[in-house]
Structure formats: C-alpha cells, structure tokens
Design an enzyme around this catalytic site. Structure first.
Site, mmCIF file in Angstrom:
data_model
loop_
_atom_site.group_PDB
_atom_site.id
_atom_site.type_symbol
_atom_site.label_atom_id
_atom_site.label_comp_id
_atom_site.label_asym_id
_atom_site.label_seq_id
_atom_site.Cartn_x
_atom_site.Cartn_y
_atom_site.Cartn_z
ATOM 1 N N GLY A 86 -4.597 -0.788 5.724
ATOM 2 C CA GLY A 86 -4.478 -0.581 7.173
ATOM 3 C C GLY A 86 -5.753 -0.052 7.815
ATOM 4 O O GLY A 86 -6.840 -0.642 7.695
ATOM 5 N N ASP A 145 7.990 5.433 8.545
ATOM 6 C CA ASP A 145 7.373 4.730 9.660
ATOM 7 C C ASP A 145 6.127 5.525 9.977
ATOM 8 O O ASP A 145 6.173 6.752 10.125
ATOM 9 C CB ASP A 145 8.305 4.638 10.863
ATOM 10 C CG ASP A 145 7.851 3.524 11.790
ATOM 11 O OD1 ASP A 145 7.719 2.381 11.313
ATOM 12 O OD2 ASP A 145 7.593 3.781 12.978
ATOM 13 N N GLY A 197 0.831 -1.206 0.000
ATOM 14 C CA GLY A 197 0.000 0.000 0.000
ATOM 15 C C GLY A 197 0.861 1.251 0.000
ATOM 16 O O GLY A 197 0.577 2.231 -0.709
HETATM 17 P P1 ITT Z 1 7.227 -1.312 6.420
HETATM 18 O O1 ITT Z 1 7.757 -1.230 7.822
HETATM 19 O O2 ITT Z 1 7.840 -2.411 5.608
HETATM 20 O O3 ITT Z 1 7.259 0.026 5.721
HETATM 21 P P2 ITT Z 1 4.704 -1.666 7.757
HETATM 22 O O4 ITT Z 1 3.301 -1.906 7.305
HETATM 23 O O5 ITT Z 1 5.245 -2.580 8.820
HETATM 24 O O6 ITT Z 1 5.658 -1.692 6.461
HETATM 25 P P3 ITT Z 1 4.940 0.517 9.611
HETATM 26 O O7 ITT Z 1 5.828 -0.235 10.516
HETATM 27 O O8 ITT Z 1 5.252 1.965 9.312
HETATM 28 O O9 ITT Z 1 4.837 -0.170 8.178
HETATM 29 O O10 ITT Z 1 3.466 0.392 10.169
HETATM 30 C C1 ITT Z 1 2.517 1.218 9.673
HETATM 31 C C2 ITT Z 1 1.145 0.654 9.974
HETATM 32 O O11 ITT Z 1 0.302 1.765 10.315
HETATM 33 C C3 ITT Z 1 0.551 0.024 8.729
HETATM 34 O O12 ITT Z 1 0.786 -1.354 8.664
HETATM 35 C C4 ITT Z 1 -0.925 0.372 8.876
HETATM 36 O O13 ITT Z 1 -1.538 -0.558 9.722
HETATM 37 C C5 ITT Z 1 -0.878 1.723 9.577
HETATM 38 N N1 ITT Z 1 -0.860 2.815 8.593
HETATM 39 C C6 ITT Z 1 0.190 3.609 8.248
HETATM 40 N N2 ITT Z 1 -0.137 4.461 7.267
HETATM 41 C C7 ITT Z 1 -1.420 4.185 6.978
HETATM 42 C C8 ITT Z 1 -2.314 4.697 6.028
HETATM 43 O O14 ITT Z 1 -1.956 5.620 5.157
HETATM 44 N N3 ITT Z 1 -3.542 4.198 5.997
HETATM 45 C C9 ITT Z 1 -3.934 3.234 6.850
HETATM 46 N N4 ITT Z 1 -3.145 2.665 7.767
HETATM 47 C C10 ITT Z 1 -1.891 3.137 7.833
#
Ligand code: ITT
Length: 196
Positions: free
Chosen positions: A150, A69, A11
């Site tokens: 998310g 992040d 995403g």
């Molecule tokens: P990477 O670390 O590989 O980038 P990740 O999904 O683990 O992927 P994060 O540790 O930054 O990324 O966690 C971010 C979480 O926060 C993500 O999995 C979503 O659940 C939520 N999130 C972040 N940005 C969002 C968005 O634009 N819309 C909806 N949920 C979001």
C-alpha cells in the site's frame, strides 16, 4: 487458539501471521479456511467497515475472527484517502494511488499524515470488540523502498529514522505500526479477560 483473519489483502495476512504466531495463535487467512468472499464496505467509519468484514466471515466459519479496516489520512488533503484508501480516486494500482497523494501534496507545506487501523475481533460467541491503532508521520517527497504494501513507500513514521516504512526492515513495522498498536490493545484486553 485458531484465529481467522477476514481479509483478501495478502500484506495484512502476512503481518498478522508475523505478529500473532509467536504469541501462540494459529492464524489462518479466510481463503485458507475455504471462505471466499469480498465484503462491500458500505460503512462510514473504519469501525463500521471492520465489523462488516468480520461479521461476514464469522457467519460462515463460526469461530473467532479478526478483521481490520485501515487506511492513510493526509491532513492537507482533508483526511483523504481515509476509509477509501484501497480505492482512492478509483485508481486501480497501489502505485497510481501513491502518485495521486504525491501529486495532491505538490506545493503543500504540510505533509503530515497518519495511518489508522481499526481491528474488529469477534470472539467465539460472535461478540465484537474494537481496537484502533494510530501511527503518526508524514508523506515523503517520492516513493522509496519495496517492503510492506500500500502506502508504505511514501510514509515516514514519526518514530522512524527518516526512511519510508517500505525502506525499513519488516520487523520495524511489525512492532511499531498502526496495526501493531491495535494488536497490542487487543492482546492487553485478552490478557485482562483471561484474568477475570
Ligand atoms: P480487506 O478489506 O480485504 O482487508 P483492503 O486492502 O481492501 O483488504 P482496507 O479496505 O482496510 O483493506 O483498505 C486498506 C488500504 O489502506 C490498503 O489497501 C492500503 O492501501 C492502505 N493501508 C492500510 N494499512 C496499510 C499499511 O500497513 N501499509 C500501507 N498501506 C496500508
């Protein structure tokens, strides 16, 4: 300019491609560049974790890298899930994590929340530059919509029309979100750097 997005989140990759390609960047995900790694997010802040993720990819690819992040902070839950948004309460699916937020807010009058996105951009020399975008809003009473990823189906942005982010056209998120705001700061900084 080529830019690698240091993430395993499809995403995020899609959103960065949509936002940055029209601005003239050739955007690649880390896997498209043959970098396959999952960084342990041991930082205590969004900023520390963004730096960890960007640095790990830069050390392999040695070219400009952008990591983010990001997460959701819910006021009545003491700012949770925050930096633990991707693994809230150890729940395995996005749907179950959204339900945990809805459950946690049952009987709570204050549903205010905000999305945070901290971008760490490592330039060609590996120097870090950090930009944090915030998107205020509140949590819906139930899930709605299927766009985005998310927590989008339960987040209603302050500057939206009352629908959840997942119910709005993707273009709205690409121009208004925490991620768009952080990218805007990055672009403004890049513009100033070019002019120096
Ligand atoms: P990477 O670390 O590989 O980038 P990740 O999904 O683990 O992927 P994060 O540790 O930054 O990324 O966690 C971010 C979480 O926060 C993500 O999995 C979503 O659940 C939520 N999130 C972040 N940005 C969002 C968005 O634009 N819309 C909806 N949920 C979001």
């Amino acid at each position: 300019m080529e830019l690698i997005i240091a993430t395993n989140n499809a995403g995020k990759v899609r959103e960065y491609k949509e936002i940055l390609t029209p601005l003239g960047y050739q955007v690649f995900s880390q896997s498209e560049k043959g970098v396959h790694l999952e960084v342990e997010e041991t930082g205590k802040t969004f900023q520390e974790n963004a730096l960890l993720k960007a640095r790990a990819v830069y050390d392999i690819a040695h070219c400009p890298v952008l990591a983010d992040d990001s997460g959701l902070e819910v006021a009545a839950l003491g700012g949770e899930p925050g930096i633990y948004s991707a693994r809230y309460k150890g729940l395995a699916t996005e749907h179950s994590r959204r339900m945990a937020i809805l459950d946690g807010l049952r009987d709570k009058p204050d549903r205010s929340a905000r999305f945070i996105c901290c971008i760490c951009y490592l330039d060609a020399d590996g120097q870090p530059h950090l930009f944090t975008g915030v998107w205020p809003g509140h949590i819906a009473l139930q899930e709605e919509g299927s766009n985005g990823f998310g927590y989008d189906p339960i987040f209603i942005a302050e500057d939206a029309d009352g629908r959840t982010t997942a119910s709005l056209p993707l273009a709205f998120k690409e121009t208004h979100s925490h991620r768009a705001r952080a990218v805007g700061m990055l672009m403004a900084w890049m513009g100033r750097e070019k002019g120096r």
